[in-house]
Design a protein around this motif. Structure first.
Motif, PDB file in Angstrom:
ATOM      1  N   LEU A 152       0.858  -1.186   0.000  1.00 26.10           N
ATOM      2  CA  LEU A 152       0.000   0.000   0.000  1.00 26.10           C
ATOM      3  C   LEU A 152       0.894   1.236   0.000  1.00 26.10           C
ATOM      4  O   LEU A 152       1.816   1.339   0.824  1.00 26.10           O
ATOM      5  CB  LEU A 152      -0.859  -0.032   1.257  1.00 26.10           C
ATOM      6  CG  LEU A 152      -2.063   0.864   1.376  1.00 26.10           C
ATOM      7  CD1 LEU A 152      -3.089   0.525   0.302  1.00 26.10           C
ATOM      8  CD2 LEU A 152      -2.693   0.689   2.754  1.00 26.10           C
ATOM      9  N   VAL A 153       0.632   2.157  -0.921  1.00 27.58           N
ATOM     10  CA  VAL A 153       1.481   3.345  -1.009  1.00 27.58           C
ATOM     11  C   VAL A 153       0.613   4.542  -1.383  1.00 27.58           C
ATOM     12  O   VAL A 153      -0.367   4.416  -2.139  1.00 27.58           O
ATOM     13  CB  VAL A 153       2.617   3.128  -2.034  1.00 27.58           C
ATOM     14  CG1 VAL A 153       2.065   2.901  -3.431  1.00 27.58           C
ATOM     15  CG2 VAL A 153       3.601   4.275  -2.017  1.00 27.58           C
ATOM     16  N   GLN A 154       0.979   5.681  -0.865  1.00 37.69           N
ATOM     17  CA  GLN A 154       0.255   6.899  -1.193  1.00 37.69           C
ATOM     18  C   GLN A 154       0.628   7.376  -2.591  1.00 37.69           C
ATOM     19  O   GLN A 154       1.765   7.166  -3.051  1.00 37.69           O
ATOM     20  CB  GLN A 154       0.574   7.986  -0.175  1.00 37.69           C
ATOM     21  CG  GLN A 154      -0.332   9.204  -0.250  1.00 37.69           C
ATOM     22  CD  GLN A 154      -0.129  10.149   0.924  1.00 37.69           C
ATOM     23  OE1 GLN A 154       0.847  10.047   1.668  1.00 37.69           O
ATOM     24  NE2 GLN A 154      -1.064  11.072   1.103  1.00 37.69           N
ATOM     25  N   ALA A 155      -0.323   7.995  -3.257  1.00 37.79           N
ATOM     26  CA  ALA A 155      -0.064   8.537  -4.586  1.00 37.79           C
ATOM     27  C   ALA A 155       1.145   9.466  -4.545  1.00 37.79           C
ATOM     28  O   ALA A 155       1.293  10.270  -3.610  1.00 37.79           O
ATOM     29  CB  ALA A 155      -1.294   9.289  -5.098  1.00 37.79           C
ATOM     30  N   GLY A 156       2.007   9.319  -5.536  1.00 39.17           N
ATOM     31  CA  GLY A 156       3.243  10.086  -5.575  1.00 39.17           C
ATOM     32  C   GLY A 156       4.422   9.351  -4.972  1.00 39.17           C
ATOM     33  O   GLY A 156       5.577   9.772  -5.130  1.00 39.17           O
ATOM     34  N   GLY A 157       4.128   8.257  -4.296  1.00 42.11           N
ATOM     35  CA  GLY A 157       5.173   7.483  -3.657  1.00 42.11           C
ATOM     36  C   GLY A 157       5.831   6.487  -4.590  1.00 42.11           C
ATOM     37  O   GLY A 157       5.559   6.474  -5.804  1.00 42.11           O
ATOM     38  N   SER A 158       6.687   5.652  -4.006  1.00 37.21           N
ATOM     39  CA  SER A 158       7.469   4.687  -4.783  1.00 37.21           C
ATOM     40  C   SER A 158       7.406   3.299  -4.168  1.00 37.21           C
ATOM     41  O   SER A 158       7.208   3.151  -2.960  1.00 37.21           O
ATOM     42  CB  SER A 158       8.937   5.133  -4.843  1.00 37.21           C
ATOM     43  OG  SER A 158       9.080   6.386  -5.475  1.00 37.21           O
ATOM     44  N   LEU A 159       7.566   2.318  -5.026  1.00 36.49           N
ATOM     45  CA  LEU A 159       7.694   0.923  -4.612  1.00 36.49           C
ATOM     46  C   LEU A 159       8.654   0.236  -5.565  1.00 36.49           C
ATOM     47  O   LEU A 159       8.735   0.626  -6.743  1.00 36.49           O
ATOM     48  CB  LEU A 159       6.343   0.193  -4.682  1.00 36.49           C
ATOM     49  CG  LEU A 159       5.364   0.273  -3.526  1.00 36.49           C
ATOM     50  CD1 LEU A 159       4.096  -0.503  -3.878  1.00 36.49           C
ATOM     51  CD2 LEU A 159       5.956  -0.215  -2.243  1.00 36.49           C
ATOM     52  N   THR A 160       9.323  -0.781  -5.069  1.00 37.49           N
ATOM     53  CA  THR A 160      10.165  -1.615  -5.925  1.00 37.49           C
ATOM     54  C   THR A 160       9.704  -3.055  -5.811  1.00 37.49           C
ATOM     55  O   THR A 160       9.644  -3.617  -4.714  1.00 37.49           O
ATOM     56  CB  THR A 160      11.635  -1.518  -5.535  1.00 37.49           C
ATOM     57  OG1 THR A 160      12.074  -0.167  -5.658  1.00 37.49           O
ATOM     58  CG2 THR A 160      12.491  -2.394  -6.460  1.00 37.49           C
ATOM     59  N   LEU A 161       9.350  -3.631  -6.937  1.00 38.53           N
ATOM     60  CA  LEU A 161       8.967  -5.033  -7.000  1.00 38.53           C
ATOM     61  C   LEU A 161      10.181  -5.871  -7.395  1.00 38.53           C
ATOM     62  O   LEU A 161      11.029  -5.424  -8.182  1.00 38.53           O
ATOM     63  CB  LEU A 161       7.853  -5.250  -8.019  1.00 38.53           C
ATOM     64  CG  LEU A 161       6.595  -4.397  -7.850  1.00 38.53           C
ATOM     65  CD1 LEU A 161       5.565  -4.772  -8.921  1.00 38.53           C
ATOM     66  CD2 LEU A 161       6.011  -4.530  -6.468  1.00 38.53           C
ATOM     67  N   SER A 162      10.227  -7.087  -6.868  1.00 41.28           N
ATOM     68  CA  SER A 162      11.285  -8.028  -7.227  1.00 41.28           C
ATOM     69  C   SER A 162      10.660  -9.342  -7.660  1.00 41.28           C
ATOM     70  O   SER A 162       9.578  -9.704  -7.198  1.00 41.28           O
ATOM     71  CB  SER A 162      12.211  -8.287  -6.025  1.00 41.28           C
ATOM     72  OG  SER A 162      12.806  -7.111  -5.566  1.00 41.28           O
ATOM     73  N   CYS A 163      11.362 -10.049  -8.508  1.00 36.21           N
ATOM     74  CA  CYS A 163      10.886 -11.351  -8.982  1.00 36.21           C
ATOM     75  C   CYS A 163      12.104 -12.238  -9.189  1.00 36.21           C
ATOM     76  O   CYS A 163      13.005 -11.879  -9.957  1.00 36.21           O
ATOM     77  CB  CYS A 163      10.107 -11.176 -10.273  1.00 36.21           C
ATOM     78  SG  CYS A 163       9.747 -12.723 -11.128  1.00 36.21           S
ATOM     79  N   THR A 164      12.105 -13.384  -8.530  1.00 41.44           N
ATOM     80  CA  THR A 164      13.246 -14.289  -8.592  1.00 41.44           C
ATOM     81  C   THR A 164      12.822 -15.651  -9.088  1.00 41.44           C
ATOM     82  O   THR A 164      11.802 -16.191  -8.651  1.00 41.44           O
ATOM     83  CB  THR A 164      13.902 -14.412  -7.211  1.00 41.44           C
ATOM     84  OG1 THR A 164      14.327 -13.118  -6.770  1.00 41.44           O
ATOM     85  CG2 THR A 164      15.101 -15.334  -7.253  1.00 41.44           C
ATOM     86  N   ALA A 165      13.629 -16.198  -9.982  1.00 44.83           N
ATOM     87  CA  ALA A 165      13.380 -17.531 -10.530  1.00 44.83           C
ATOM     88  C   ALA A 165      14.317 -18.545  -9.892  1.00 44.83           C
ATOM     89  O   ALA A 165      15.474 -18.233  -9.589  1.00 44.83           O
ATOM     90  CB  ALA A 165      13.584 -17.514 -12.040  1.00 44.83           C
ATOM     91  N   SER A 166      13.797 -19.754  -9.714  1.00 47.07           N
ATOM     92  CA  SER A 166      14.622 -20.838  -9.184  1.00 47.07           C
ATOM     93  C   SER A 166      14.049 -22.163  -9.665  1.00 47.07           C
ATOM     94  O   SER A 166      12.942 -22.218 -10.221  1.00 47.07           O
ATOM     95  CB  SER A 166      14.657 -20.804  -7.655  1.00 47.07           C
ATOM     96  OG  SER A 166      13.360 -20.984  -7.122  1.00 47.07           O
ATOM     97  N   LEU A 167      14.823 -23.223  -9.463  1.00 54.71           N
ATOM     98  CA  LEU A 167      14.390 -24.567  -9.817  1.00 54.71           C
ATOM     99  C   LEU A 167      14.312 -25.430  -8.582  1.00 54.71           C
ATOM    100  O   LEU A 167      15.112 -25.269  -7.656  1.00 54.71           O
ATOM    101  CB  LEU A 167      15.370 -25.210 -10.796  1.00 54.71           C
ATOM    102  CG  LEU A 167      15.558 -24.572 -12.169  1.00 54.71           C
ATOM    103  CD1 LEU A 167      16.618 -25.333 -12.948  1.00 54.71           C
ATOM    104  CD2 LEU A 167      14.254 -24.538 -12.927  1.00 54.71           C
ATOM    105  N   SER A 168      13.384 -26.373  -8.586  1.00 52.98           N
ATOM    106  CA  SER A 168      13.328 -27.345  -7.497  1.00 52.98           C
ATOM    107  C   SER A 168      14.580 -28.222  -7.503  1.00 52.98           C
ATOM    108  O   SER A 168      15.096 -28.609  -6.448  1.00 52.98           O
ATOM    109  CB  SER A 168      12.091 -28.224  -7.649  1.00 52.98           C
ATOM    110  OG  SER A 168      10.916 -27.463  -7.562  1.00 52.98           O
TER     111      SER A 168
END
Length: 125
Positions: free
Chosen positions: A11-27
């Motif tokens: 949840l972020v206020q308008a004008g704010g920032s967020l950083t998303l991350s996505c990591t791949a791996s194998l079983s």
């Protein structure tokens, strides 16, 4: 089995920032390389739209609605793609999904497209 896991939503206020991350791996096995890595987003009742893409060579593309505000990057050693989101707007509220197109692994190449489970981004004013 390929695992793609997103994180960083919230949840972020308008004008704010967020950083998303996505990591791949194998079983089982090791990922040596990945193809294009993308971020999509989807709101209820709407189709899933591509937000940004970064190629294996580092070239990036952005949807018009986010150009100049979002930045996609990747860390191949960490098998991770990031989405830096600045100056967030109400209309950026959505579930954000990571997609990885093709993997080169210790078990051979995987010619498929892999999705994460999604992470919710909510922008309020």
């Amino acid at each position: 089995q390929v695992h793609v896991v997103e994180s960083g939503g919230g949840l972020v206020q308008a004008g704010g920032s967020l950083t998303l991350s996505c990591t791949a791996s194998l079983s089982s096995g090791v990922i040596f390389g990945m193809g294009d890595m993308s971020w999509y987003r989807q709101t209820p009742g709407k189709q899933r739209d591509k937000v940004a893409m970064i190629s294996s060579g580092g070239d990036s593309e952005y949807a018009t609605s986010v150009k100049g505000r979002f930045a996609i990057s990747r860390d191949n050693a960490k098998k991770t793609v990031y989405l830096q989101m600045n100056n967030l707007k109400i209309e950026d509220t959505a579930v954000y999904y990571c997609n990885i197109d093709r993997l080169v692994t210790s078990r051979g190449p995987l010619y498929d497209s892999y999705w994460g489970q999604g992470t919710q981004v909510t922008v309020w004013s």
